[in-house]
Design an enzyme around this catalytic site. Structure first.
Site, PDB file in Angstrom:
ATOM      1  N   PHE A 137      21.475  80.842  -1.018  1.00 52.73           N
ATOM      2  CA  PHE A 137      21.607  81.198   0.387  1.00 52.73           C
ATOM      3  C   PHE A 137      22.700  82.237   0.659  1.00 52.73           C
ATOM      4  CE2 PHE A 137      19.422  77.236   0.420  1.00 52.73           C
ATOM      5  CZ  PHE A 137      18.580  77.291   1.513  1.00 52.73           C
ATOM      6  N   ASP A 182      21.021  67.715  -1.646  1.00 54.23           N
ATOM      7  CA  ASP A 182      21.239  68.620  -2.783  1.00 54.23           C
ATOM      8  C   ASP A 182      22.536  68.258  -3.513  1.00 54.23           C
ATOM      9  OD1 ASP A 182      20.578  70.571  -4.576  1.00 54.23           O
ATOM     10  OD2 ASP A 182      21.324  72.232  -3.355  1.00 54.23           O
TER      11      ASP A 182
HETATM   12  N1  LIG Z   1      35.205  76.208  -0.214  1.00 50.26           N
HETATM   13  C1  LIG Z   1      35.023  76.657  -1.448  1.00 50.26           C
HETATM   14  N2  LIG Z   1      36.051  76.794  -2.297  1.00 50.26           N
HETATM   15  C2  LIG Z   1      35.869  77.243  -3.569  1.00 50.26           C
HETATM   16  N3  LIG Z   1      34.657  77.564  -4.088  1.00 50.26           N
HETATM   17  C3  LIG Z   1      33.584  77.464  -3.300  1.00 50.26           C
HETATM   18  C4  LIG Z   1      33.697  77.007  -1.943  1.00 50.26           C
HETATM   19  N4  LIG Z   1      32.451  76.979  -1.403  1.00 50.26           N
HETATM   20  C5  LIG Z   1      31.611  77.395  -2.377  1.00 50.26           C
HETATM   21  N5  LIG Z   1      32.270  77.691  -3.518  1.00 50.26           N
HETATM   22  C6  LIG Z   1      31.682  78.171  -4.799  1.00 50.26           C
HETATM   23  O1  LIG Z   1      30.490  78.883  -4.520  1.00 50.26           O
HETATM   24  C7  LIG Z   1      29.342  78.224  -5.114  1.00 50.26           C
HETATM   25  C8  LIG Z   1      28.153  78.388  -4.183  1.00 50.26           C
HETATM   26  O2  LIG Z   1      28.434  77.741  -2.942  1.00 50.26           O
HETATM   27  P1  LIG Z   1      27.293  77.014  -2.095  1.00 50.26           P
HETATM   28  O3  LIG Z   1      26.620  75.993  -2.985  1.00 50.26           O
HETATM   29  O4  LIG Z   1      27.861  76.504  -0.814  1.00 50.26           O
HETATM   30  O5  LIG Z   1      26.308  78.255  -1.838  1.00 50.26           O
HETATM   31  P2  LIG Z   1      24.744  78.281  -1.594  1.00 50.26           P
HETATM   32  O6  LIG Z   1      24.370  79.712  -1.410  1.00 50.26           O
HETATM   33  O7  LIG Z   1      24.412  77.359  -0.462  1.00 50.26           O
HETATM   34  O8  LIG Z   1      24.183  77.710  -2.979  1.00 50.26           O
HETATM   35  P3  LIG Z   1      22.850  76.891  -3.347  1.00 50.26           P
HETATM   36  O9  LIG Z   1      22.031  77.785  -4.217  1.00 50.26           O
HETATM   37  O10 LIG Z   1      23.358  75.691  -4.136  1.00 50.26           O
HETATM   38  O11 LIG Z   1      22.178  76.484  -2.081  1.00 50.26           O
HETATM   39  C9  LIG Z   1      29.811  76.770  -5.358  1.00 50.26           C
HETATM   40  O12 LIG Z   1      29.149  76.136  -6.438  1.00 50.26           O
HETATM   41  C10 LIG Z   1      31.291  76.979  -5.662  1.00 50.26           C
HETATM   42  O13 LIG Z   1      31.469  77.288  -7.036  1.00 50.26           O
END
Ligand SMILES: Nc1ncnc2c1ncn2[C@@H]1O[C@H](COP(=O)(O)OP(=O)(O)OP(=O)(O)O)[C@@H](O)[C@H]1O
Length: 459
Positions: free
Chosen positions: A143, A267
């Site tokens: 995302f 998830d």
């Molecule tokens: N607050 C935070 N502090 C440090 N690292 C973070 C933080 N939020 C996210 N990350 C890093 O970024 C990665 C991706 O974040 P997140 O899972 O929220 O994104 P996404 O685009 O929703 O991913 P997904 O494909 O799982 O849906 C996490 O696995 C983590 O390593």
């Protein structure tokens, strides 16, 4: 399968299907690429960037940012020594303006890549009045891309200006993702309002803004996710039970908050659990797949496959017990460094689950919308396999009477048991019991977060 061998990227295709299914559920849209309504055009964006550079003061400031090429290496190493820290480089940027290198790159190009991810440049300032200076990449998911930034908090009549570090999730510029981001924020706000003292281990959303058509969500900054922790400190063997117990306690506190809010995370996996610098506090993050428990939709791709509860695979109605299952799989991985159910397909997941937990009841084998794909009329399991000699797809009927795998044998082999102190033995036995209760095939019998918090392993 060793958790260290697992590459989250190898699940990309299924993740795409999962994301599409979820976006359809969440937003009623089809997940197709569409620019965010009202998002700036390329020409307007370039104009804005140019104006900010031309109009900025002539002074430069030097900023230390992660050397982008080195960032991935930090996670590849199995140690925590100095060499595993990301390398730094100094860049010069206009004070209070967008980084000059960011502008020149963007003048030649679009601000987004082909998939709608924002092409962020380290050293770039984003947010209201350039409040956030981006200096490192943190991760990239389906995302969004997540970056690390230094926030300048202006002075007030009582307090001087100060700085702090934050994580910013820059959501892909597609309408469906944008809507999913809005929904994620609403859920995070609901959870925060039920936990005003921030004691329940769910990530805190600080604020949000829009940047060039991208929704940007500002979070408290944590250090690394649990997959990285296990890889660094417990590669192939897992963490010690004291750590497992502390993490389990915090995970169930988070789940009990979600349950109170009637929210299903959908998830949970080590990648979506972040720890602080001291590794002693964790927070559940990425509520991008979360939804209200009253609005669930049946889809076989909900939750990442290894952490997917059997009722999802079978297409049966589900509730917050799916998160308890995912926590069980995650805790096993934290304690052993190995993936509990590394199935390559949903069908193989069901086989692995039954090998460990026994066969499904007739009721379960008949109930779900997808059950007929996996069981015949007399409830034999239809295992879809490749013939070892010919490589042709075959269906093997499996009539499993008893489990053929044993959690106890895996977690407490006879030769280890003899070497443990009474206290260690008690802890290990309690952990096995808690795992067995989180991994009940029947969701109605699965332990609840509140019961788990009172379980002898945690109390
Ligand atoms: N607050 C935070 N502090 C440090 N690292 C973070 C933080 N939020 C996210 N990350 C890093 O970024 C990665 C991706 O974040 P997140 O899972 O929220 O994104 P996404 O685009 O929703 O991913 P997904 O494909 O799982 O849906 C996490 O696995 C983590 O390593």
């Amino acid at each position: 399968m060793s958790a260290a061998d697992y590459n989250p990227d190898s699940d990309r295709l299924e993740d795409e299907a999962r994301a599409r299914a979820k976006l359809q559920t969440n937003t009623g849209a089809n997940g197709a690429s569409q620019p965010v309504e009202g998002g700036p055009s390329l020409a307007a964006g370039i104009g804005e960037a140019q104006e900010r550079v031309d109009g900025a003061e002539s002074e430069y400031e030097e900023i230390e940012v992660d050397d982008d090429d080195e960032v991935d290496d930090m996670f590849a190493l199995g140690s925590d020594d100095e060499s595993s820290k990301p390398k730094k480089k100094i860049i010069r940027v206009k004070k209070g303006a967008i980084a000059s290198q960011a502008v020149s790159a963007n003048l030649l190009d679009n601000f987004d890549d082909a998939d709608g991810y924002y092409r962020i440049n380290l050293g770039e300032r984003i947010g209201p009045e350039g409040r956030y200076l981006v200096f490192a990449n943190l991760g990239r998911g389906m995302f969004s891309n997540v970056v690390k930034a230094r926030e300048t908090i202006p002075s007030t009549s009582t307090e001087p200006a100060r700085e702090r570090e934050v994580a910013i999730k820059v959501v892909r510029s597609q309408e469906t993702m944008y809507k999913a981001g809005i929904k994620e924020m609403a859920i995070l706000q609901k959870l925060a309002s039920l936990d005003p003292e921030d004691k329940r281990h769910v990530i805190r959303l600080d604020s949000h803004f829009e940047h060039r058509g991208h929704l940007c969500m500002v979070f408290e900054l944590l250090s690394m996710n649990l997959r990285e922790v296990v890889k660094r400190f417990g590669k192939d063997v897992g963490l010690n039970y004291r750590a497992v117990r502390a993490y389990a306690h915090q995970m169930f506190l988070a789940l009990s908050l979600l349950r109170k809010a009637n929210v299903i995370h959908a998830d949970i996996k080590p990648d979506n659990i972040l720890v602080n610098e001291g590794k002693n506090v964790l927070k559940l993050c990425d509520l991008g797949s979360a939804s209200d428990a009253t609005e669930v939709e049946i889809t076989p791709y909900l939750v990442s496959r290894f952490y997917r509860a059997p009722e999802i695979v079978l297409g049966a109605p589900y509730d917050s017990a799916i998160d308890v299952w995912s926590i069980g799989c995650t805790l096993y991985e934290v304690a052993t460094g190995k993936i509990l159910f590394p199935g390559r397909t949903n069908n193989q997941m069901l086989l692995l689950m039954q090998e460990l937990r026994g066969r499904f009841t007739t009721k379960q084998a008949k109930k779900g919308r997808f059950a007929a794909q996996h069981f015949d009329d007399t409830n034999n399991f239809l295992s879809m396999e490749k013939d070892k000699n010919t490589g042709v797809d075959v269906i093997r009927k499996v009539n499993l009477q008893k489990p053929v795998e044993d959690l106890r044998a895996r977690l407490l082999p006879a030769n280890t048991a003899k070497k443990l102190s009474d206290e260690e033995l008690r802890l290990t036995n309690n952990f096995i019991d808690l795992l067995n209760r989180t991994l009940e095939l029947d969701p109605a019998k699965r332990i609840t977060p509140r019961e788990a918090l009172n379980h002898p392993f945690l109390s």
